[in-house]
Design a protein around this motif. Sequence first.
Motif, PDB file in Angstrom:
ATOM      1  N   ALA A  58       0.420  -1.249  -0.322  1.00 52.24           N
ATOM      2  CA  ALA A  58       0.384  -0.146  -0.035  1.00 52.24           C
ATOM      3  C   ALA A  58       0.557   1.371  -0.194  1.00 52.24           C
ATOM      4  CB  ALA A  58      -0.885   0.021   1.023  1.00 52.24           C
ATOM      5  N   THR A  59       1.844   1.459   0.897  1.00 53.15           N
ATOM      6  CA  THR A  59       2.957   2.681   0.545  1.00 53.15           C
ATOM      7  C   THR A  59       3.765   2.147  -0.684  1.00 53.15           C
ATOM      8  OG1 THR A  59       3.111   2.221   3.241  1.00 53.15           O
ATOM      9  CG2 THR A  59       4.802   4.282   2.015  1.00 53.15           C
ATOM     10  N   ILE A  60       4.365   1.724  -0.555  1.00 51.79           N
ATOM     11  CA  ILE A  60       6.169   0.945  -1.984  1.00 51.79           C
ATOM     12  C   ILE A  60       4.935   1.059  -3.407  1.00 51.79           C
ATOM     13  CG2 ILE A  60       7.212  -0.031  -2.727  1.00 51.79           C
ATOM     14  CD1 ILE A  60       8.334  -1.273  -0.343  1.00 51.79           C
ATOM     15  N   ASN A  61       3.280   0.363  -3.362  1.00 50.06           N
ATOM     16  CA  ASN A  61       3.363   0.606  -4.897  1.00 50.06           C
ATOM     17  C   ASN A  61       2.085   1.846  -5.144  1.00 50.06           C
ATOM     18  OD1 ASN A  61       4.268  -1.786  -5.209  1.00 50.06           O
ATOM     19  ND2 ASN A  61       3.096  -3.311  -4.662  1.00 50.06           N
ATOM     20  N   VAL A  62       1.829   2.095  -4.653  1.00 50.35           N
ATOM     21  CA  VAL A  62       0.401   2.759  -4.367  1.00 50.35           C
ATOM     22  C   VAL A  62       0.240   4.029  -3.667  1.00 50.35           C
ATOM     23  CG1 VAL A  62      -2.379   2.702  -4.119  1.00 50.35           C
ATOM     24  CG2 VAL A  62      -1.145   0.586  -4.185  1.00 50.35           C
ATOM     25  N   ALA A  63       0.820   4.421  -2.538  1.00 52.75           N
ATOM     26  CA  ALA A  63       1.260   6.055  -2.007  1.00 52.75           C
ATOM     27  C   ALA A  63       2.302   6.275  -2.712  1.00 52.75           C
ATOM     28  CB  ALA A  63       1.534   5.673  -0.326  1.00 52.75           C
ATOM     29  N   LYS A  64       3.446   5.449  -2.780  1.00 53.22           N
ATOM     30  CA  LYS A  64       5.043   5.945  -3.357  1.00 53.22           C
ATOM     31  C   LYS A  64       5.475   7.364  -2.862  1.00 53.22           C
ATOM     32  CE  LYS A  64       3.206   3.555  -7.823  1.00 53.22           C
ATOM     33  NZ  LYS A  64       3.278   3.915  -9.665  1.00 53.22           N
ATOM     34  N   PRO A  65       5.366   7.338  -1.808  1.00 54.92           N
ATOM     35  CA  PRO A  65       6.595   8.441  -0.601  1.00 54.92           C
ATOM     36  C   PRO A  65       7.082   9.046  -1.998  1.00 54.92           C
ATOM     37  CG  PRO A  65       6.168   6.584   0.609  1.00 54.92           C
ATOM     38  CD  PRO A  65       5.590   6.618  -0.030  1.00 54.92           C
ATOM     39  N   PRO A  66       7.570   9.371  -1.808  1.00 52.88           N
ATOM     40  CA  PRO A  66       8.830  10.297  -2.346  1.00 52.88           C
ATOM     41  C   PRO A  66      10.011  10.064  -1.597  1.00 52.88           C
ATOM     42  CG  PRO A  66       8.143  11.607  -3.570  1.00 52.88           C
ATOM     43  CD  PRO A  66       6.820  10.750  -2.480  1.00 52.88           C
ATOM     44  N   LYS A  67      11.570  10.002  -1.173  1.00 56.96           N
ATOM     45  CA  LYS A  67      11.612  10.342  -0.475  1.00 56.96           C
ATOM     46  C   LYS A  67      12.157  11.623   0.171  1.00 56.96           C
ATOM     47  CE  LYS A  67      17.455   9.449   0.477  1.00 56.96           C
ATOM     48  NZ  LYS A  67      18.031   8.841  -0.257  1.00 56.96           N
ATOM     49  N   GLY A  68      12.394  11.881   1.512  1.00 52.91           N
ATOM     50  CA  GLY A  68      12.283  12.711   2.516  1.00 52.91           C
ATOM     51  C   GLY A  68      10.719  13.131   2.161  1.00 52.91           C
ATOM     52  N   SER A  69       9.568  12.532   2.512  1.00 54.21           N
ATOM     53  CA  SER A  69       8.447  13.201   2.194  1.00 54.21           C
ATOM     54  C   SER A  69       7.602  12.350   3.594  1.00 54.21           C
ATOM     55  CB  SER A  69       7.440  12.599   1.145  1.00 54.21           C
ATOM     56  OG  SER A  69       7.477  10.850   1.621  1.00 54.21           O
ATOM     57  N   THR A  70       6.437  12.607   3.994  1.00 56.58           N
ATOM     58  CA  THR A  70       6.057  12.459   5.479  1.00 56.58           C
ATOM     59  C   THR A  70       5.019  11.716   5.151  1.00 56.58           C
ATOM     60  OG1 THR A  70       6.468  14.725   6.177  1.00 56.58           O
ATOM     61  CG2 THR A  70       5.148  13.951   7.496  1.00 56.58           C
ATOM     62  N   VAL A  71       4.081  10.999   5.601  1.00 59.84           N
ATOM     63  CA  VAL A  71       4.164   9.746   5.842  1.00 59.84           C
ATOM     64  C   VAL A  71       2.848   9.660   6.785  1.00 59.84           C
ATOM     65  CG1 VAL A  71       3.481   7.533   5.250  1.00 59.84           C
ATOM     66  CG2 VAL A  71       5.423   8.399   4.352  1.00 59.84           C
ATOM     67  N   ALA A  72       1.981  10.074   7.126  1.00 67.10           N
ATOM     68  CA  ALA A  72       0.668   9.111   8.501  1.00 67.10           C
ATOM     69  C   ALA A  72      -0.022   7.568   7.795  1.00 67.10           C
ATOM     70  CB  ALA A  72       0.147   9.943   8.539  1.00 67.10           C
ATOM     71  N   ILE A  73       0.754   7.103   8.707  1.00 68.74           N
ATOM     72  CA  ILE A  73      -0.037   5.849   8.861  1.00 68.74           C
ATOM     73  C   ILE A  73      -1.171   6.045  10.199  1.00 68.74           C
ATOM     74  CG2 ILE A  73       0.794   3.526   9.069  1.00 68.74           C
ATOM     75  CD1 ILE A  73       2.040   4.964   6.916  1.00 68.74           C
ATOM     76  N   PHE A  74      -2.601   5.697   9.852  1.00 70.10           N
ATOM     77  CA  PHE A  74      -3.337   5.300  10.669  1.00 70.10           C
ATOM     78  C   PHE A  74      -3.425   4.242  11.081  1.00 70.10           C
ATOM     79  CE2 PHE A  74      -3.758   9.383   9.517  1.00 70.10           C
ATOM     80  CZ  PHE A  74      -4.947  10.021  10.039  1.00 70.10           C
ATOM     81  N   GLY A  75      -3.390   3.327  11.961  1.00 71.60           N
ATOM     82  CA  GLY A  75      -3.361   2.207  12.762  1.00 71.60           C
ATOM     83  C   GLY A  75      -2.514   1.433  13.064  1.00 71.60           C
ATOM     84  N   LEU A  76      -1.748   1.172  13.599  1.00 73.62           N
ATOM     85  CA  LEU A  76      -0.603   0.324  13.933  1.00 73.62           C
ATOM     86  C   LEU A  76      -0.235  -0.937  14.283  1.00 73.62           C
ATOM     87  CD1 LEU A  76       1.107   3.584  16.335  1.00 73.62           C
ATOM     88  CD2 LEU A  76       1.505   2.319  13.414  1.00 73.62           C
ATOM     89  N   GLY A  77      -1.631  -2.085  14.081  1.00 75.44           N
ATOM     90  CA  GLY A  77      -2.021  -2.691  13.964  1.00 75.44           C
ATOM     91  C   GLY A  77      -0.636  -3.588  12.926  1.00 75.44           C
ATOM     92  N   ALA A  78      -1.073  -5.276  12.812  1.00 78.13           N
ATOM     93  CA  ALA A  78       0.041  -5.650  11.720  1.00 78.13           C
ATOM     94  C   ALA A  78       0.189  -4.825  10.455  1.00 78.13           C
ATOM     95  CB  ALA A  78       0.215  -7.321  11.397  1.00 78.13           C
ATOM     96  N   VAL A  79      -0.947  -4.454   9.942  1.00 80.55           N
ATOM     97  CA  VAL A  79      -0.954  -4.064   8.280  1.00 80.55           C
ATOM     98  C   VAL A  79      -0.290  -2.791   8.241  1.00 80.55           C
ATOM     99  CG1 VAL A  79      -2.212  -3.146   6.808  1.00 80.55           C
ATOM    100  CG2 VAL A  79      -2.692  -5.071   7.956  1.00 80.55           C
TER     101      VAL A  79
END
Length: 252
Positions: A58-79
């Motif tokens: 979901a992050t690598i293939n879909v969100a594709k955050p550029p290097k140095g970017s800011t990412v928020a993750i909602f929910g800190l279970g396994a996924v």
Amino acid sequence: MASRGFQSMGSPIYHFVGTSTFSEYTVMHVGCVAKINPEAPLDKVCVLSCGISTGLGATINVAKPPKGSTVAIFGLGAVGLAAAEGARIAGASRIIGVDLNPSRFEEARKFGCTEFVNPKDHNKPVQQVLAEMTNGGVDRSVECTGNINAMIQAFECVHDGWGVAVLVGVPHKDAEFKTHPMNFLNERTLKGTFFGNYKPRTDLPNVVELYMKKELEVEKFITHSVPFAEINKAFDLMAKGEGIRCIIRMEN
């Protein structure tokens, strides 16, 4: 739904989403088999299934955050932790974990999270909190809870012009996603994904190679291991949220 091919003493063996993974022998369609590196330890890479690959992709293939970017993750279970791992691998500079359970925060640091937000600690919408923390909004967000409010928050917390939100969690069948149309007109992007946009047969071998090259750290996802005779203990651990992934050893 019973699988016609699986019975025990004349009674059907029920399964989940078309798999009967406790069978000693199973006939598989060739399209459902992925050939992986024979050197990969099966007691480790067995966890590279729905949860971890889904969040990672979901992050690598879909969100594709550029290097140095800011990412928020909602929910800190396994996924969600796998999504954070994907942000770490991608080179994000800030990875903000959002969860109602603060006991998860310290563990999440191992997966790249640099800071945390507990919505219960604030008297304003969490999307506003994140916007204030990041000078207008995060570059990418990944929602891993299935809660419709978290989905809306994940979309509304990304930055105008280039922000991308990815929905991973599965909401209640009656849930409705509501947001102001201006959030789209202001050039925010909303995406969804299933299994992290990985094609299992062709892509899972590549995920295994990430582990073999020590770019993906699988061991930290494995917090418990029990023999098959203690499978109910594994379900209890899952229900209580104690641990991330539990390996069930098929032994007597």
